[in-house]
Every structure is written in C-alpha cells, then in structure tokens.
Enzyme design. Structure first.
Site, PDB file in Angstrom:
ATOM      1  N   ARG A 147      -7.864   8.481   3.770  1.00  0.00           N
ATOM      2  CA  ARG A 147      -8.889   7.467   3.499  1.00  0.00           C
ATOM      3  C   ARG A 147      -9.676   7.144   4.766  1.00  0.00           C
ATOM      4  O   ARG A 147     -10.920   7.097   4.764  1.00  0.00           O
ATOM      5  CB  ARG A 147      -8.221   6.194   2.956  1.00  0.00           C
ATOM      6  N   ARG A 148      -8.961   6.907   5.857  1.00  0.00           N
ATOM      7  CA  ARG A 148      -9.663   6.623   7.114  1.00  0.00           C
ATOM      8  C   ARG A 148     -10.417   7.858   7.596  1.00  0.00           C
ATOM      9  O   ARG A 148     -11.537   7.754   8.097  1.00  0.00           O
ATOM     10  CB  ARG A 148      -8.654   6.174   8.187  1.00  0.00           C
ATOM     11  N   ARG A 155       2.710   5.021  17.905  1.00  0.00           N
ATOM     12  CA  ARG A 155       1.278   5.337  17.857  1.00  0.00           C
ATOM     13  C   ARG A 155       0.540   4.686  19.024  1.00  0.00           C
ATOM     14  O   ARG A 155      -0.344   5.311  19.629  1.00  0.00           O
ATOM     15  CB  ARG A 155       0.688   4.888  16.518  1.00  0.00           C
ATOM     16  N   CYS A 173      -1.504  11.448  -3.559  1.00  0.00           N
ATOM     17  CA  CYS A 173      -1.389  11.392  -2.105  1.00  0.00           C
ATOM     18  C   CYS A 173      -2.479  12.193  -1.387  1.00  0.00           C
ATOM     19  O   CYS A 173      -2.597  12.097  -0.167  1.00  0.00           O
ATOM     20  CB  CYS A 173      -0.004  11.862  -1.653  1.00  0.00           C
ATOM     21  N   ARG A 221       1.713  10.558  13.335  1.00  0.00           N
ATOM     22  CA  ARG A 221       2.835   9.947  12.634  1.00  0.00           C
ATOM     23  C   ARG A 221       3.605   9.087  13.617  1.00  0.00           C
ATOM     24  O   ARG A 221       3.388   9.128  14.819  1.00  0.00           O
ATOM     25  CB  ARG A 221       3.762  11.022  12.052  1.00  0.00           C
ATOM     26  N   LYS A 272       0.822  -1.214   0.000  1.00  0.00           N
ATOM     27  CA  LYS A 272       0.000   0.000   0.000  1.00  0.00           C
ATOM     28  C   LYS A 272       0.860   1.271   0.000  1.00  0.00           C
ATOM     29  O   LYS A 272       0.366   2.359  -0.287  1.00  0.00           O
ATOM     30  CB  LYS A 272      -0.949   0.020   1.198  1.00  0.00           C
ATOM     31  N   ASP A 273       2.163   1.149   0.332  1.00  0.00           N
ATOM     32  CA  ASP A 273       3.066   2.305   0.329  1.00  0.00           C
ATOM     33  C   ASP A 273       3.637   2.602  -1.051  1.00  0.00           C
ATOM     34  O   ASP A 273       4.265   3.644  -1.244  1.00  0.00           O
ATOM     35  CB  ASP A 273       4.234   2.078   1.296  1.00  0.00           C
TER      36      ASP A 273
END
Length: 316
Positions: A138-139, A162, A250, A156, A86-87
């Site tokens: 997206r989230r 996190r 992005c 981040r 996904k990156d």
C-alpha cells in the site's frame, strides 16, 4: 469501577516490544475499569515473527501475526487476544472465524504513517533516488505514484529494528505506522514527520486495536466491551467493508481511512495495482455514521467505475 474480585483473564500477545506494549495498555485499562480483575499476559511467537527474511505478502500475509493467537483462543489456552486491527485478514483468514469474535475496538491511536529520515521531512523533500524502506505494498504504490524516482525496498523487523536500519544508513528513510511508534514511546520529532492522509492514505484499521475472544465466552466479552469506542468501531467497520468489497488479499494495495463529523462519515480510499505498482485510484464515499457499510459501498462504486477490479485482479 466495577467489582470483579478474584477474576483472572489470560491475554495472549506476541513477544515484540509493540505487541507487549499494546497488550499492557489494554490490561491496565481493564484492571482499572474492574476492581479485583487481574489480566495475565501469555506470550506467543507467531509465524509472522518467525519468518523475518521475506516480505509477508510472499508467505501468507499479515494473518501470520494472528494465527497462533487465534488457535490458542480456540484451544482455550487464553481468554482473549489483542491484535493490531490492520493485521487481521478481512478476507481469507488463516483460522476459521466462526468460533471467534472481535468483542471491542478501543479508541484509535494516530492512524497516520510517519516518515523517518535523518531530519523531519516530507516525501517531496527526499533526495532524488532515495532508498525508502517499507514492508507495505500500500505504501509502495502510493510513494511511487508521488515520486517515481524513489527506490522503495522491502524491510522487515520490529519497530526498533527498522529504526536502527535507517540510522545505520541501510535506508535513506523508512515509512512506518505512527500509532506503533507512539505506543512504543519512540516518536522523535528530530527525525520523524507524520504524513497527512491526503498525501498517503493509511491502511484500513491502522492505529486501531481489536480485542478478540471466543464467541461463546460471554463473561470475557462483557469485560472487553467496556473498552470499546463506538466511533472507532464504526470507522474501522467501513474501512474493512471496503476491503471485503474489493476482495482484497495480501497482494492488494488497499488504503482506507474513515472519519466522522456532525454525524456523517467520510471514507477516503486509494487502491494501487496488484503487487504494489502504480497507478493509484482514489475515491471517497459518504454515509450516515450509523451506516458504515454505505460509505464503503459508495467508495467501491466510484472505484469500480475507474476500473479497480481489473487493476487489482486482472481482466475478468
């Protein structure tokens, strides 16, 4: 197990806990599949690792996590790299791709997102006005479409960072990729609950790894192909084809998850407004599993009828 005596492959990896864990999983699988093969990890600090004070979509996107590894491949410093698929940018890559190839996509980990809070809860269970941390547009748009009262704030840092920020009260909850949490062996059912895709659709290719090498390196490709999973490769191809059709970048909050059942592929998609704002448009495309791009074309057509191009890129 195939004999590959005295062969050494140099595997480029980021230095984060998750990246090293993912690379270690791939290295162990290759060494198990080919007797005598040794995989040496070469660690790089990418631009995405160096920029920790701003959201990635403000400074170039997730391609900053792959740039240095791809340059090292092209320079011959490493033989292959393991990326979170996904990156990898689908459009506008930061490094010229003509000399590179994704040689294999192994079996996918759990593609869902996970909600991390003080106890296992759903998005609906979050208290009014809860502060939710995520680095993903997206989230963000899907969360706000479900719960406009939430304060969705950028976060981040690596997985452990996190999780620490949530434990210390900086956020009421954080949303992360379940695959990374599981691979890093940090899943805790006492504080985490997976979010089903019918509630929050994952990122395209979430949970999948991409094994990338030089296009002219047939030897390395032959080793990497042994780890590829055809179903995962087909599903991620459909998801990324939808991003390409949408000309996503992005700042484009695009979600997509494909599944295969009985030889048929279904691609569920959700697209929010540029910059992570509701509304969120949803669609599903279907095709034969052998033709992933057809599912993407159908999903795109259904989204286009709802005005997705104007939503993502403005009138034009």
């Amino acid at each position: 197990m195939t004999d590959s005596s005295s062969i050494i492959l140099r595997l480029g990896t980021r230095g984060s806990l998750l990246a090293r864990t993912q690379s270690g999983i791939v290295a162990a699988a290759l060494e198990h599949a080919f007797a005598g093969l040794r995989v040496e990890l070469v660690t790089f600090k990418t631009s995405g690792d160096k920029i920790a004070d701003r959201p990635l979509h403000e400074v170039g996107g997730k391609g900053l996590f792959t740039k240095e590894l791809e340059l090292a491949l092209l320079a011959g410093q490493i033989d292959f790299a393991v990326h979170s698929y996904k990156d990898m940018p689908t459009t506008m890559p930061l490094v010229e791709q003509s000399g590179l190839i994704v040689a294999a996509v192994p079996l996918r980990e759990d593609p869902r997102d996970v909600l991390v809070a003080g106890r296992p809860m759903t998005i609906a269970d979050l208290p009014p006005g809860a502060r939710v941390g995520t680095g993903s547009l997206r989230r963000q748009c899907q969360l706000l479409a479900l719960r406009p009262d939430l304060h969705v704030e950028p976060i981040r840092g690596n997985i452990d960072t996190r999780l620490r920020k949530q434990r210390e009260g900086e956020f009421d909850a954080v949303v992360m990729a379940m695959a990374g949490v599981r691979r890093a062996q940090l899943f805790d059912p006492a504080t985490m609950r997976p979010i089903e895709p019918n509630v929050l659709i994952p990122a395209p290719a979430q949970g999948a790894l991409a094994l990338q090498c030089r296009r002219d390196d047939e030897r390395t490709q032959s080793y990497l192909r042994a780890l590829s999973d055809p179903s995962t490769a087909a599903c991620t191809e459909a998801e990324r084809a939808l991003v390409a059709a949408l000309n996503g970048d992005c700042l484009s909050p695009i979600a997509a998850i494909a599944t295969i059942s009985g030889g048929q592929m279904t691609l569920h998609a959700a697209v929010g407004g540029r910059g992570g704002k509701p509304p969120v448009l949803r669609a599903a495309g279907q095709s034969d599993a052998s033709n992933p791009e057809a599912a993407a074309r159908e999903a795109f057509a259904l989204l286009a009828r709802q005005g997705v191009v104007a939503l993502l890129h403005g009138p034009g």
